[in-house]
Design an enzyme around this catalytic site. Sequence first.
Site, PDB file in Angstrom:
ATOM      1  N   LYS A 182     116.965  -4.947 -28.716  1.00  0.00           N
ATOM      2  CA  LYS A 182     118.277  -4.304 -28.578  1.00  0.00           C
ATOM      3  C   LYS A 182     118.801  -3.905 -29.957  1.00  0.00           C
ATOM      4  O   LYS A 182     118.435  -4.486 -30.990  1.00  0.00           O
ATOM      5  CB  LYS A 182     119.280  -5.224 -27.869  1.00  0.00           C
ATOM      6  N   ASP A 226     123.348 -12.651 -26.117  1.00  0.00           N
ATOM      7  CA  ASP A 226     122.635 -11.375 -25.968  1.00  0.00           C
ATOM      8  C   ASP A 226     121.803 -11.289 -24.693  1.00  0.00           C
ATOM      9  O   ASP A 226     121.356 -10.200 -24.324  1.00  0.00           O
ATOM     10  CB  ASP A 226     121.700 -11.136 -27.168  1.00  0.00           C
TER      11      ASP A 226
END
EC number: 2.7.1.148
Length: 285
Positions: free
Chosen positions: A10, A137
């Site tokens: 990411k 996350d």
Amino acid sequence: MEILERAYAKLNISLDTPFAHADGEQEWDMLMVAIDLADTVTIRTTTDHQEIIVESTSGLLPLNEKNLAYQAAELMRERAGVSEGVEIHIDKHIPVAAGLGGGSSDAAAVLRGLNKIWHMTLTEAQLAEIGLKIDADVPFCVYSRPARVTGRGEIVAPLSQKFPPLWLVVSKPAISVSTPKILKMIDYDNLEHGDMSALMDAVERGDFDAAFKGMFNVLEPVTASKYPEIVKLKEKMRKFGADAVQMSGTGPTVFAITDKASRAKRLYNAVRGFVPETYMVRLVN
């Protein structure tokens, strides 16, 4: 039964932390994307034993209960009410301790994989809720597509607007950054916040030039105060022709954006000469 899941890295197009909760946990407001730099996670369930076994091609990962993929298997087994053994093999390509969410993405892959193997029919939102118990996350990594992420990381709102075809050059200097240490260094009284609503307006209008001009990461000055290499790397990327440059997460990885493959290739070749862990990647829309 065996299943193979892709675990995408990411990036933070924007990252803000408006305040810290009473328990010290951060409130987040982030625009996040997934990129096609990915680990391959193979998940196998077995009745031969009742252990959770993690193996990896990287020697840098813990393979015990400290591993986020291990924790994901434990939580899913508890939720499913089964006692089968789980064997996880992580073919590691995402750099470790890089601000790219590699461990979180591996955990999300295990959540998705076991959800399928055990026919648990949990929604992405339910998997994200489980994922938050592992790391902030993980909820985004369950979705792995452009999204605005708020709360403690558990509120993931995928974007209706698709990003244009872009090239990214992602570069991790030879330093490892401890996320908990950086988060402890945040001085909320003097934190300079970016304009998240202007950035999101630009994205919703499809004005990505304005969006990338408005990119920000409030943790960048915090990490860069300890690791000046980050600032030097950003300057070099700009010099080599990047349209926009920023640090991801708590760092130290820096990424450059361009809409031209030729410019990305030039950037990649120039940067890789002094930062070996450099990758040329695309967005996962």
